[in-house]
Design an enzyme around this catalytic site. Structure first.
Site, short mmCIF file in Angstrom:
data_model
loop_
_atom_site.label_atom_id
_atom_site.label_comp_id
_atom_site.label_asym_id
_atom_site.label_seq_id
_atom_site.Cartn_x
_atom_site.Cartn_y
_atom_site.Cartn_z
N LYS A 155 38.80 1.20 -21.40
CA LYS A 155 37.59 1.26 -20.57
C LYS A 155 37.31 -0.11 -19.94
O LYS A 155 36.93 -0.21 -18.77
CB LYS A 155 36.40 1.73 -21.41
CG LYS A 155 35.04 1.60 -20.73
CD LYS A 155 34.87 2.60 -19.60
CE LYS A 155 33.74 2.31 -18.64
NZ LYS A 155 32.45 1.93 -19.17
N HIS B 6 39.69 -0.64 -17.17
CA HIS B 6 39.20 0.20 -16.07
C HIS B 6 38.14 -0.56 -15.27
O HIS B 6 38.18 -0.61 -14.04
CB HIS B 6 38.62 1.51 -16.62
CG HIS B 6 37.72 2.22 -15.67
ND1 HIS B 6 36.41 1.83 -15.45
CD2 HIS B 6 37.91 3.28 -14.86
CE1 HIS B 6 35.86 2.61 -14.54
NE2 HIS B 6 36.75 3.50 -14.17
N ASN B 7 37.21 -1.16 -15.95
CA ASN B 7 36.14 -1.88 -15.25
C ASN B 7 36.67 -3.10 -14.52
O ASN B 7 36.21 -3.41 -13.42
CB ASN B 7 35.05 -2.30 -16.24
CG ASN B 7 34.17 -1.15 -16.66
OD1 ASN B 7 34.62 -0.01 -16.68
ND2 ASN B 7 32.93 -1.43 -17.02
N SER C 149 33.05 6.81 -18.71
CA SER C 149 32.81 6.28 -17.37
C SER C 149 32.38 7.39 -16.43
O SER C 149 32.78 8.54 -16.58
CB SER C 149 34.09 5.63 -16.83
OG SER C 149 33.87 5.19 -15.52
N GLU D 48 38.19 -1.93 -11.45
CA GLU D 48 37.09 -1.58 -10.54
C GLU D 48 36.60 -2.84 -9.80
O GLU D 48 36.39 -2.81 -8.58
CB GLU D 48 35.98 -0.96 -11.38
CG GLU D 48 34.71 -0.60 -10.66
CD GLU D 48 33.66 -0.08 -11.64
OE1 GLU D 48 34.01 0.74 -12.52
OE2 GLU D 48 32.50 -0.51 -11.54
#
Ligand code: 2AM
Length: 485
Positions: A186, A189-190, A131, A193
């Site tokens: 990941k 994480h997104n 990222s 976000e």
């Protein structure tokens, strides 16, 4: 032929791949570059990689021949079939113990499958979430590698050298865990976000539409927020965005069509949460908020028909409300991260992964879009207690949420009274109130389920004993066990 000198091979010379290669080269590693369209290798060597130690390969065979053992080949190609195609092309030129790393945006079930397949053939496979975009790839991304644990000692120095570092110099890269856990982390994480972005958009909407602040005033507020506990990349860019004027001298953001796009990683996070039965409500609402925004035409039509019957305007203390909104942002973020870590914990349980939660927060501390001061506090909470059940139960965060809750309630109730949509704020507050409730109205749900479907229920204090009641006096004795209260 001379002994191979390549430390790592990299396939896929789009911008991310090129930048990762240049980053590795800066740190003293010899990288061998390859791309399906081979002309791109020549172009890269003649331009971006000119004067470096980067080597090129014109075939998969040449790439593998140039690598020291165990060979390490990293893929930065389009997720999906391209990854499987390259794995199939690589295998004839690799031997047991060699390592393939997928640094792209693969969906975690694909990575789980590939780890199994490759390990069964004696190879090592790693799915690494990367990222930080193009800039991060070039100067320090957040890297989240998971897969075959035996691969990590061979990758640790190179990945940690090229990754972002925290202010105290810790690398934003560590071993995540087994199977598809790197790509899973990941993905979450997104999702987080998505949540952080929607939270800031709701704050923006309250500052603009409830308090009537100008973009310049909002820029100053975001600047102030960025100096305290909300210090983060997303608050920083929001400050810059609201301050950015178009050529005509008016704020550009005000002219942008209010119709959000999405690529799918937020949706995957929400789908996985539903599959796991984990209440990751804030990310779910953030995805749905984008979906609702996308119904622009329908909304414009509905806006001429449906009335709000809301209170006309805000009459409270504006200064206090700005501070309340800041606290609401903090509280909603805290609840969102607590939910994100609940999802990681459930996935780890289901998949049999051993996840290092403090390490995950540290990997997100720098290099990536959600980087923030707050993640340092999350790392501390998990370091203090690696078995921490929920972030909200860590004393630092319990105190923090207690401080923010009065403001959070004022913000959500004002928004509701004024008819301003705050899906993430309001659902996060409802989650908080549900999570802290020893008793919820699910007793009625259970009774309803038993009434119409004989699904049975338990009596409080007698858990494990499933009973059915003949609520109507009609119907048969359909349940496995019958209980007449
Ligand atoms: P290309 O330059 O030959 O198109 C990002 O798109 C990277 O993924 C590029 O390096 C691109 O290679 C590669 N890529 C995309 N689809 C691919 C496929 N089906 N097979 C192999 N490589 C692919």
């Amino acid at each position: 032929m001379s002994a191979p000198t390549g430390d790592i091979g990299l396939i896929g010379l789009a911008v991310m791949g090129q930048n990762l290669i240049l980053n590795m080269n800066d740190h003293g590693y010899t990288v061998v570059a390859y791309n399906r369209t081979v002309e791109k290798v020549d172009q890269f060597l003649a331009h971006e990689a000119k004067g470096t130690n980067i080597q090129g390969a014109r075939s998969i065979e040449e790439l593998c021949a140039k690598l020291k053992r165990p060979r390490k080949v990293m893929l930065l190609v389009k997720a999906g079939d391209a990854v499987d195609a390259f794995i199939a092309q690589l295998l004839p030129y690799l031997e047991a113990g060699d390592i393939i790393i997928d640094g792209g945006n693969s969906h975690f079930p694909d990575t789980i499958r590939r780890v199994k397949e490759l390990e069964s053939k004696g190879f090592l496979y790693v799915g690494a979430g990367v990222s930080g975009g193009e800039e991060g790839a070039r100067y320090g991304p957040s890297i989240m590698p998971g897969g075959s644990p035996a691969a990590w000692p061979h990758l640790k120095s190179i990945f940690q050298d090229i990754s972002a570092k925290t202010a105290s110099g810790e690398p934003c890269c560590d071993w995540v865990g087994e199977g598809g856990s790197g790509h899973y982390v990941k993905m979450v994480h997104n999702g987080i976000e998505y949540g952080d972005m929607q939270i800031l958009s709701e704050a923006y909407s309250l500052l603009k539409d409830v308090l009537g602040l100008s973009h310049e005033e909002m820029g100053n507020i975001f600047e102030e927020w960025n100096k305290g506990e909300l210090d983060s990349f997303l608050v920083e860019i929001t400050r810059d965005i609201v301050r950015f004027n178009d050529e005509d001298g008016t704020p550009l953001v005000a002219k942008i069509l209010d119709k959000a796009g999405q690529k799918g990683t937020g949706k995957w996070t929400a789908i996985s949460a539903l599959d796991l039965g984990t209440p990751v409500t804030l990310i779910g609402e953030a995805v749905f908020a984008r979906c609702l925004s996308a119904l622009k035409q329908e909304r414009v039509h509905a806006s001429t028909i449906l009335k709000s019957h809301a209170q006309a305007q805000f009459t409270g203390d504006k200064q206090q409300f700005v501070e309340d909104i800041r606290q609401a942002v903090y509280a909603a973020k805290l609840i969102s991260y607590a939910q994100g870590f609940m999802e990681l914990r459930e996935a780890a349980k289901e998949q049999g992964w051993n996840l290092n939660y403090g390490g995950i927060a540290l990997m997100w501390r720098g290099g990536c879009i959600i980087r923030s001061r707050f993640l340092g506090d999350i790392t501390n909470a998990f370091r203090k207690n690696p078995g921490l059940q929920n972030l909200l139960l860590d004393s630092f965060f319990t105190d923090a949420i207690h401080r923010a809750i009065p403001s959070f309630r004022r913000v959500v109730s004002q928004a509701v009274l004024l008819g301003v949509p705050v899906p993430c704020f309001s659902s996060a507050l409802s989650f908080y109130d549900g999570y802290r409730s020893a008793k919820l109205p699910a007793n009625l749900l259970q009774a309803q389920r038993d009434y119409f479907g004989a699904h049975t229920y338990e009596i409080e204090g007698q858990e494990g004993k499933w009973v059915h009641t003949n609520w109507t006096g009609r119907g048969g004795r359909v349940a496995s066990s019958t209980y007449n209260a």
